[in-house]
Design a protein around this motif. Structure first.
Motif, mmCIF file in Angstrom:
data_model
loop_
_atom_site.group_PDB
_atom_site.id
_atom_site.type_symbol
_atom_site.label_atom_id
_atom_site.label_comp_id
_atom_site.label_asym_id
_atom_site.label_seq_id
_atom_site.Cartn_x
_atom_site.Cartn_y
_atom_site.Cartn_z
ATOM 1 N N VAL A 132 0.837 -1.204 0.000
ATOM 2 C CA VAL A 132 0.000 0.000 0.000
ATOM 3 C C VAL A 132 0.867 1.247 0.000
ATOM 4 C CG1 VAL A 132 -1.673 1.318 1.367
ATOM 5 C CG2 VAL A 132 -1.963 -1.149 1.067
ATOM 6 N N GLY A 133 2.019 1.168 0.671
ATOM 7 C CA GLY A 133 2.908 2.320 0.734
ATOM 8 C C GLY A 133 3.468 2.746 -0.603
ATOM 9 N N THR A 134 3.391 1.888 -1.605
ATOM 10 C CA THR A 134 3.894 2.230 -2.947
ATOM 11 C C THR A 134 2.816 2.812 -3.851
ATOM 12 O OG1 THR A 134 3.427 0.040 -3.901
ATOM 13 C CG2 THR A 134 5.522 0.318 -2.747
ATOM 14 N N LEU A 135 1.568 2.886 -3.366
ATOM 15 C CA LEU A 135 0.445 3.256 -4.231
ATOM 16 C C LEU A 135 -0.010 4.689 -4.001
ATOM 17 C CD1 LEU A 135 -1.641 -0.013 -3.735
ATOM 18 C CD2 LEU A 135 -0.080 0.508 -5.618
ATOM 19 N N GLU A 136 -0.489 5.296 -5.063
ATOM 20 C CA GLU A 136 -1.097 6.612 -4.957
ATOM 21 C C GLU A 136 -2.532 6.467 -4.462
ATOM 22 O OE1 GLU A 136 0.155 9.645 -5.470
ATOM 23 O OE2 GLU A 136 2.154 8.823 -5.941
ATOM 24 N N PRO A 137 -2.966 7.299 -3.530
ATOM 25 C CA PRO A 137 -4.358 7.236 -3.089
ATOM 26 C C PRO A 137 -5.290 7.744 -4.188
ATOM 27 C CG PRO A 137 -3.203 9.057 -2.031
ATOM 28 C CD PRO A 137 -2.174 8.289 -2.811
ATOM 29 N N PRO A 138 -6.588 7.401 -4.100
ATOM 30 C CA PRO A 138 -7.210 6.595 -3.044
ATOM 31 C C PRO A 138 -7.013 5.093 -3.254
ATOM 32 C CG PRO A 138 -8.860 7.299 -4.610
ATOM 33 C CD PRO A 138 -7.577 7.934 -5.049
ATOM 34 N N VAL A 139 -6.957 4.373 -2.126
ATOM 35 C CA VAL A 139 -6.758 2.927 -2.144
ATOM 36 C C VAL A 139 -7.917 2.266 -1.403
ATOM 37 C CG1 VAL A 139 -5.277 1.023 -1.392
ATOM 38 C CG2 VAL A 139 -4.247 3.133 -2.258
ATOM 39 N N VAL A 140 -8.368 1.149 -1.947
ATOM 40 C CA VAL A 140 -9.404 0.328 -1.306
ATOM 41 C C VAL A 140 -8.821 -1.056 -1.075
ATOM 42 C CG1 VAL A 140 -11.652 -0.783 -1.620
ATOM 43 C CG2 VAL A 140 -11.323 1.586 -2.340
ATOM 44 N N LEU A 141 -8.997 -1.590 0.123
ATOM 45 C CA LEU A 141 -8.566 -2.954 0.418
ATOM 46 C C LEU A 141 -9.760 -3.885 0.238
ATOM 47 C CD1 LEU A 141 -6.289 -2.620 3.571
ATOM 48 C CD2 LEU A 141 -5.729 -2.337 1.150
ATOM 49 N N LEU A 142 -9.591 -4.904 -0.615
ATOM 50 C CA LEU A 142 -10.628 -5.892 -0.891
ATOM 51 C C LEU A 142 -10.078 -7.263 -0.507
ATOM 52 C CD1 LEU A 142 -13.268 -6.972 -2.229
ATOM 53 C CD2 LEU A 142 -12.041 -6.895 -4.429
ATOM 54 N N GLY A 143 -10.660 -7.896 0.503
ATOM 55 C CA GLY A 143 -10.138 -9.170 0.977
ATOM 56 C C GLY A 143 -11.190 -10.255 1.010
ATOM 57 N N HIS A 144 -10.831 -11.422 0.526
ATOM 58 C CA HIS A 144 -11.725 -12.580 0.553
ATOM 59 C C HIS A 144 -11.261 -13.562 1.614
ATOM 60 C CE1 HIS A 144 -13.019 -16.662 -1.195
ATOM 61 N NE2 HIS A 144 -14.105 -16.089 -0.699
ATOM 62 N N SER A 145 -12.187 -14.009 2.462
ATOM 63 C CA SER A 145 -11.915 -15.032 3.462
ATOM 64 C C SER A 145 -10.746 -14.610 4.356
ATOM 65 C CB SER A 145 -11.670 -16.371 2.770
ATOM 66 O OG SER A 145 -11.741 -17.442 3.679
ATOM 67 N N LEU A 146 -9.669 -15.399 4.420
ATOM 68 C CA LEU A 146 -8.516 -15.015 5.234
ATOM 69 C C LEU A 146 -7.921 -13.695 4.759
ATOM 70 C CD1 LEU A 146 -6.432 -15.559 7.438
ATOM 71 C CD2 LEU A 146 -5.205 -17.039 5.833
ATOM 72 N N GLY A 147 -8.040 -13.418 3.464
ATOM 73 C CA GLY A 147 -7.565 -12.132 2.964
ATOM 74 C C GLY A 147 -8.292 -10.966 3.600
ATOM 75 N N GLY A 148 -9.570 -11.149 3.919
ATOM 76 C CA GLY A 148 -10.307 -10.114 4.628
ATOM 77 C C GLY A 148 -9.804 -9.930 6.048
ATOM 78 N N ILE A 149 -9.441 -11.037 6.702
ATOM 79 C CA ILE A 149 -8.888 -10.950 8.056
ATOM 80 C C ILE A 149 -7.556 -10.201 8.025
ATOM 81 C CG2 ILE A 149 -8.017 -12.287 10.006
ATOM 82 C CD1 ILE A 149 -9.955 -14.516 9.173
ATOM 83 N N ILE A 150 -6.700 -10.553 7.061
ATOM 84 C CA ILE A 150 -5.408 -9.876 6.939
ATOM 85 C C ILE A 150 -5.607 -8.384 6.725
ATOM 86 C CG2 ILE A 150 -3.327 -9.678 5.526
ATOM 87 C CD1 ILE A 150 -3.620 -12.694 4.920
ATOM 88 N N SER A 151 -6.541 -8.028 5.840
ATOM 89 C CA SER A 151 -6.793 -6.610 5.560
ATOM 90 C C SER A 151 -7.307 -5.883 6.797
ATOM 91 C CB SER A 151 -7.806 -6.483 4.414
ATOM 92 O OG SER A 151 -7.330 -7.110 3.242
ATOM 93 N N LEU A 152 -8.275 -6.496 7.496
ATOM 94 C CA LEU A 152 -8.839 -5.881 8.700
ATOM 95 C C LEU A 152 -7.777 -5.729 9.779
ATOM 96 C CD1 LEU A 152 -11.243 -4.937 10.463
ATOM 97 C CD2 LEU A 152 -11.648 -7.360 10.998
ATOM 98 N N ASP A 153 -7.030 -6.779 10.035
ATOM 99 C CA ASP A 153 -5.993 -6.730 11.063
ATOM 100 C C ASP A 153 -4.935 -5.681 10.753
ATOM 101 O OD1 ASP A 153 -6.482 -8.358 13.246
ATOM 102 O OD2 ASP A 153 -5.740 -10.167 12.294
#
Length: 388
Positions: A267-288
């Motif tokens: 995420v630190g390499t990206l220009e905003p705006p950024v949206v995190l989209l996570g499926h299953s465990l990917g959602g947990i990783i994003s939330l955490d």
């Protein structure tokens, strides 16, 4: 342009990740044409693997030990019992079908009333040789005595075979009740076989009369590939197939910081705006990751078929303990779950005002429903509304 960072779920590795990303990209093109999708491939560098080439996987029972794993009559009867635990009267029904085929109404007389009388006696007094089946044995015997299958089965079988069939039906009923009650202590094979022998003798069989009944004699072989013997013998192959998914979850909960740091770095390499989209465990990783510290430029969290709220409620979410609230720096949260997905959980009841739930229905059964989000127009519609 909004950049959507997709974080995949358990067990996803290349080349499958590429196909999944292409599918999501195509779906978002219709509802969020201004969004650019990139993938966070944590599975490659951080996913679980069998580091010692499966050295922890035991050999099949009895392999290399010289010990037999069969029952008292020399057969490996695990599959037969698995079938009976699921349907305790399966043998009795097969015998009844082979007889007159006419069920006997409860309480009606049939040529030999002795089996019913013996079952009622067990219901009244129990069986000293079947202590392993307490406390459900008496109730099971009373229920079996009322079975409409008893009469035609008695006509079709000789008394000794009938006694063995009834003994196994009683035993399977009790063990099945233990399984259904999720009892922390289950009857072992030795105790089960001893109970069958005692009950069979009580019901008219010769001592240790535990021979295989008619249904299992005919159907035992096809059942082998469906039951635990097949699974045990192929444990290595099954583990190789399943360990990425199960191992990913365990590894994340034990040592998930590297996965979270990898997402921060991306995420630190990206220009905003950024949206995190996570499926299953990917959602947990994003939330955490979001809970553990601010991520500048991230304006929205979207979780799909994820378990973050469930882990939070059960005290297993690594970065936030219930009932602590979401930190203020966590952005708005859209949580999508399919009503038929047993791995999708609601977040809004636990985080009112911070999370918004959208329930969908792919009309697919579980576990297909857990992977059907990416072919469901309602999912892309909900995401597109938030990205527009």
């Amino acid at each position: 342009m909004t950049t959507v960072v997709f974080t995949h779920g358990t067990g996803v590795r290349e080349p499958h990740l590429g196909g999944l990303v292409a599918k999501i990209t195509s779906g978002l093109a219709a509802t969020a044409p201004g969004a650019r999708l990139i993938a966070y491939d944590w599975g490659g560098p951080y996913g679980a693997e069998l580091a010692a080439d499966g050295a922890s996987i035991p050999a099949a029972p009895g392999a290399g030990t010289g010990r037999s794993t069969s029952g008292p009559d020399g057969r490996d009867d695990v599959e037969e019992w698995a079938r009976l635990y699921d349907d305790p009267t399966a043998e009795l029904a097969a015998a009844a079908a082979a007889g007159s085929g006419r069920p006997t109404p409860p309480g009606a007389a049939f040529p030999d009333e002795r089996p019913r009388a013996l079952l009622l006696d067990i219901a009244a007094r129990g069986e000293p040789g079947a202590e392993a089946l307490a406390p459900w044995l008496r109730e099971a015997a009373a229920e079996l005595a009322r079975s409409p299958l008893l009469g035609p089965a008695a006509e079709a079988l000789d008394p000794e075979t009938l006694a063995s069939v009834l003994a196994r039906a009683l035993t399977a009923t009790v063990v099945g009740a233990e399984i259904a009650a999720d009892s922390p202590v289950q009857t072992g094979g030795d105790g089960r076989d001893a109970a069958v022998a005692a009950l069979a003798e009580r019901l008219g069989a010769a001592p240790a009369g535990t021979g295989r009944g008619p249904l299992l004699r005919m159907a035992g072989r096809p059942l082998v590939r469906l039951g635990s013997r097949y699974a045990v013998r192929r444990r290595r192959a099954l583990t190789d197939a399943a360990h990425p998914a199960a191992g990913d979850i365990l590894r994340y909960l034990a040592r998930g910081e590297d996965m979270r740091q990898g997402l921060r770095d991306l995420v630190g390499t990206l220009e905003p705006p950024v949206v995190l989209l996570g499926h299953s465990l990917g959602g947990i990783i994003s939330l955490d990751t979001l809970i553990s510290g601010p991520l500048p430029g991230v304006e929205l969290l979207i979780t799909v078929g994820s378990q973050g709220s469930f882990l939070y409620e059960t005290g297993a979410l690594p970065t936030l303990a219930h009932p602590d609230p979401l930190p203020g720096h966590v952005p708005p949260w859209l949580n999508i779950y399919d009503r038929r997905d047993l791995l999708g959980y609601a977040a809004e009841p636990l985080f009112p005002g911070r999370a918004q739930d959208v329930a969908t229905d792919s009309r697919q059964p579980f576990p297909v429903a857990h992977s059907a989000y990416w072919t469901d127009p309602a999912v892309y519609g909900a995401i597109g509304e938030r990205l527009s």
